[in-house]
Design a protein around this motif. Structure first.
Motif, PDB file in Angstrom:
ATOM      1  N   UNK A  32       0.774  -1.082   0.029  1.00 49.05           N
ATOM      2  CA  UNK A  32      -0.095   0.104   0.132  1.00 49.05           C
ATOM      3  C   UNK A  32       0.887   1.182   0.001  1.00 49.05           C
ATOM      4  N   UNK A  33       2.164   1.001  -0.222  1.00 51.27           N
ATOM      5  CA  UNK A  33       2.919   2.214  -0.369  1.00 51.27           C
ATOM      6  C   UNK A  33       3.346   2.874   0.969  1.00 51.27           C
ATOM      7  N   UNK A  34       3.516   2.213   1.994  1.00 48.18           N
ATOM      8  CA  UNK A  34       3.601   2.866   3.205  1.00 48.18           C
ATOM      9  C   UNK A  34       4.746   2.228   3.982  1.00 48.18           C
ATOM     10  N   UNK A  35       5.578   3.118   4.467  1.00 47.20           N
ATOM     11  CA  UNK A  35       6.422   2.834   5.606  1.00 47.20           C
ATOM     12  C   UNK A  35       5.807   2.748   7.045  1.00 47.20           C
ATOM     13  N   UNK A  36       6.194   1.761   7.805  1.00 46.98           N
ATOM     14  CA  UNK A  36       5.527   1.741   9.360  1.00 46.98           C
ATOM     15  C   UNK A  36       6.090   2.590  10.122  1.00 46.98           C
ATOM     16  N   UNK A  37       7.413   3.075   9.844  1.00 51.19           N
ATOM     17  CA  UNK A  37       7.993   4.246  10.606  1.00 51.19           C
ATOM     18  C   UNK A  37       8.137   5.484  10.081  1.00 51.19           C
ATOM     19  N   UNK A  38       7.711   6.529  10.866  1.00 48.49           N
ATOM     20  CA  UNK A  38       7.758   8.038  10.295  1.00 48.49           C
ATOM     21  C   UNK A  38       8.701   8.923  10.767  1.00 48.49           C
ATOM     22  N   UNK A  39       9.394   8.553  11.791  1.00 46.10           N
ATOM     23  CA  UNK A  39      10.521   9.155  12.302  1.00 46.10           C
ATOM     24  C   UNK A  39      11.572   8.329  13.028  1.00 46.10           C
ATOM     25  N   UNK A  40      12.760   8.821  12.583  1.00 49.96           N
ATOM     26  CA  UNK A  40      13.902   8.058  13.099  1.00 49.96           C
ATOM     27  C   UNK A  40      14.986   8.979  13.814  1.00 49.96           C
ATOM     28  N   UNK A  41      15.153   8.514  15.130  1.00 53.31           N
ATOM     29  CA  UNK A  41      16.160   9.576  15.848  1.00 53.31           C
ATOM     30  C   UNK A  41      17.355   8.535  16.120  1.00 53.31           C
ATOM     31  N   UNK A  42      18.344   9.331  15.854  1.00 53.64           N
ATOM     32  CA  UNK A  42      19.734   8.581  15.710  1.00 53.64           C
ATOM     33  C   UNK A  42      20.632   9.485  16.826  1.00 53.64           C
ATOM     34  N   UNK A  43      20.996   8.558  17.740  1.00 53.35           N
ATOM     35  CA  UNK A  43      21.808   9.071  18.879  1.00 53.35           C
ATOM     36  C   UNK A  43      23.278   9.442  18.445  1.00 53.35           C
ATOM     37  N   UNK A  44      23.769  10.830  18.804  1.00 53.12           N
ATOM     38  CA  UNK A  44      25.032  10.965  18.216  1.00 53.12           C
ATOM     39  C   UNK A  44      26.197  10.293  18.989  1.00 53.12           C
ATOM     40  N   UNK A  45      25.966   9.175  19.780  1.00 51.75           N
ATOM     41  CA  UNK A  45      27.120   8.293  20.266  1.00 51.75           C
ATOM     42  C   UNK A  45      27.116   6.909  19.400  1.00 51.75           C
ATOM     43  N   UNK A  46      26.240   7.105  18.529  1.00 51.60           N
ATOM     44  CA  UNK A  46      26.357   6.115  17.538  1.00 51.60           C
ATOM     45  C   UNK A  46      27.562   6.299  16.543  1.00 51.60           C
TER      46      UNK A  46
END
Length: 149
Positions: A32-46
């Motif tokens: 259905x042309x959808x991603x199940x995640x709308x926001x990703x937060x990446x920790x700067x410690x990565x």
């Protein structure tokens, strides 16, 4: 007393993984042309961050292919437009496009792809977008990514 100290040490050690930054995520794309995640937060410690893309649909890559492409928000539309012109042979990403920070391969129903990128490529305060560059998908299949921590 020794038993209490040993127990405290074990509990502290067990808590360490929970406090460590989670440096990966899994995103699902569907028919259905959808991603199940709308926001990703990446920790700067990565130091590195990995995105796992799973196509949970059934349609083949030629009909409903999905990928995950990361750019600055301001570059998303132009990158998607140029990707369309690049064609399926290039996973709808212009070869050597410097605006693309990271991308997965194009996958069809039941397939998966992953990408790992250096977090040093991200800047605090910058707005990033991720999207599927398959023709017609980017306007719907998109989300935001931000650097935090």
């Amino acid at each position: 007393m020794f038993a209490k100290l040993a127990l405290a040490a074990l509990l502290s050690a067990a808590a360490l993984p929970a406090m460590a930054a989670d440096c990966e995520t899994t995103i699902e794309g569907n028919d259905a042309m959808q991603f199940n995640v709308k926001e990703i937060t990446v920790d700067k410690s990565c130091e590195k961050y990995t995105v796992h893309l799973k196509h949970v649909g059934k349609l083949p890559v030629a009909a409903m292919g999905h990928n995950w492409v990361l750019t600055k928000q301001a570059d998303m539309q132009a990158t998607a437009t140029d990707g369309m012109a690049a064609g399926a042979d290039h996973d709808y990403i212009r070869p050597n496009d410097e605006r693309v920070i990271a991308h997965t391969d194009l996958v069809g129903g039941g397939e998966e792809s992953s990408v790992t990128f250096d977090v040093s490529k991200l800047s605090a305060g910058e707005e990033y977008a991720y999207f599927c560059s398959f023709p017609g998908h980017w306007a719907i299949m998109k989300g935001t990514l931000k650097l935090a921590g």
